[in-house]
Design a protein around this motif. Sequence first.
Motif, PDB file in Angstrom:
ATOM      1  N   SER A  88       0.834  -1.207   0.000  1.00  0.00           N
ATOM      2  CA  SER A  88       0.000   0.000   0.000  1.00  0.00           C
ATOM      3  C   SER A  88       0.862   1.247   0.000  1.00  0.00           C
ATOM      4  N   THR A  99      -5.198   0.602  -2.890  1.00  0.00           N
ATOM      5  CA  THR A  99      -6.306  -0.347  -2.721  1.00  0.00           C
ATOM      6  C   THR A  99      -7.349  -0.155  -3.823  1.00  0.00           C
ATOM      7  N   VAL A 259      -7.946   1.690   4.214  1.00  0.00           N
ATOM      8  CA  VAL A 259      -8.295   0.517   3.403  1.00  0.00           C
ATOM      9  C   VAL A 259      -9.710   0.052   3.742  1.00  0.00           C
TER      10      VAL A 259
END
Length: 312
Positions: A88, A99, A259
């Motif tokens: 990420s 994401t 996320v």
Amino acid sequence: MILQNAASTILRPVLGTLGGMALCVIGQGAQAEPALPDTTPRSAVVSAFQPEWLALQANLEDRREHVVNGTVFLTGTIEAKPVVLFLSGISMVNAAMTTQLALDRFTIDRIVFSGIAGGVDPDLKIGDVVVPSAWSQYLEAVFARETPGGYQLPPFADRSANFGMIFPQSVEIARGKAEPERKTWFPVDAKLLEVAKATAAATELAQCTADNRCLSHRPKVVVGGNGVSGQAFVDNKAFREYTARTFDASVLDMESAAVAHVAYANGTPFIAFRSLSDLAGGGDGENEMQTFFQLASENSAAVVRAFLKAMP
């Protein structure tokens, strides 16, 4: 978290800009070639920085490397389950960006975060793996005006439990054709949490680093409770205590809630496994992240592997 808690100097740059996205697949000994998006249903397994990612790659089979505008995605299987692994990057913005990029380019059934974090609950110790049931964002906030009569908030803001001038707020989310909604908490998928509970006790966690620096306790897996995320590396006892009081938080980091936010907006099941590399300012001495981030990364990865193995 992370790291909550990972230093940016450890992170290798893996992120590119998103303009003019291009997907390519790199085979062994081959140059990058354009390819169609991967269509195999997979679990997206996300980490924030290199040690977390490498701990999972050790068990990746049938590996293929996809590059989307500079961001590397690895497809294959772990415990015979199809996965796509990617970094990420540290920070809420990086985590949300990568994401969404993965969701747009791959066929993802669920999102699983594996990484390290700072501990908030005083009953937790370094090396423990925490699997919260919900996540919130402590820096989605108003920094209030200070007046002789106290902190003054703008008319649109809620007077929430504050840390000095910082008043956390809910966030507005647009979802399809429905009216925007405001949310403070993003729940983890209930079915995924049940799988995590079923596998927690059977997972053996490391107690010593590779250079034989050992914890005085045997790490454990704790499923449930709350996690919080924000755009800050927290190494402050007072703020740690504030997040415990205000959010009833067990753990804090720099990515998971972002996320969870993206997963919620896309209707994709989400769960996060966070192993404690430090105590976010709650320890007696200096921050211990640099000493125990590798052990914590491996403990988180071990629980994620057991979780994937137990998935239907």
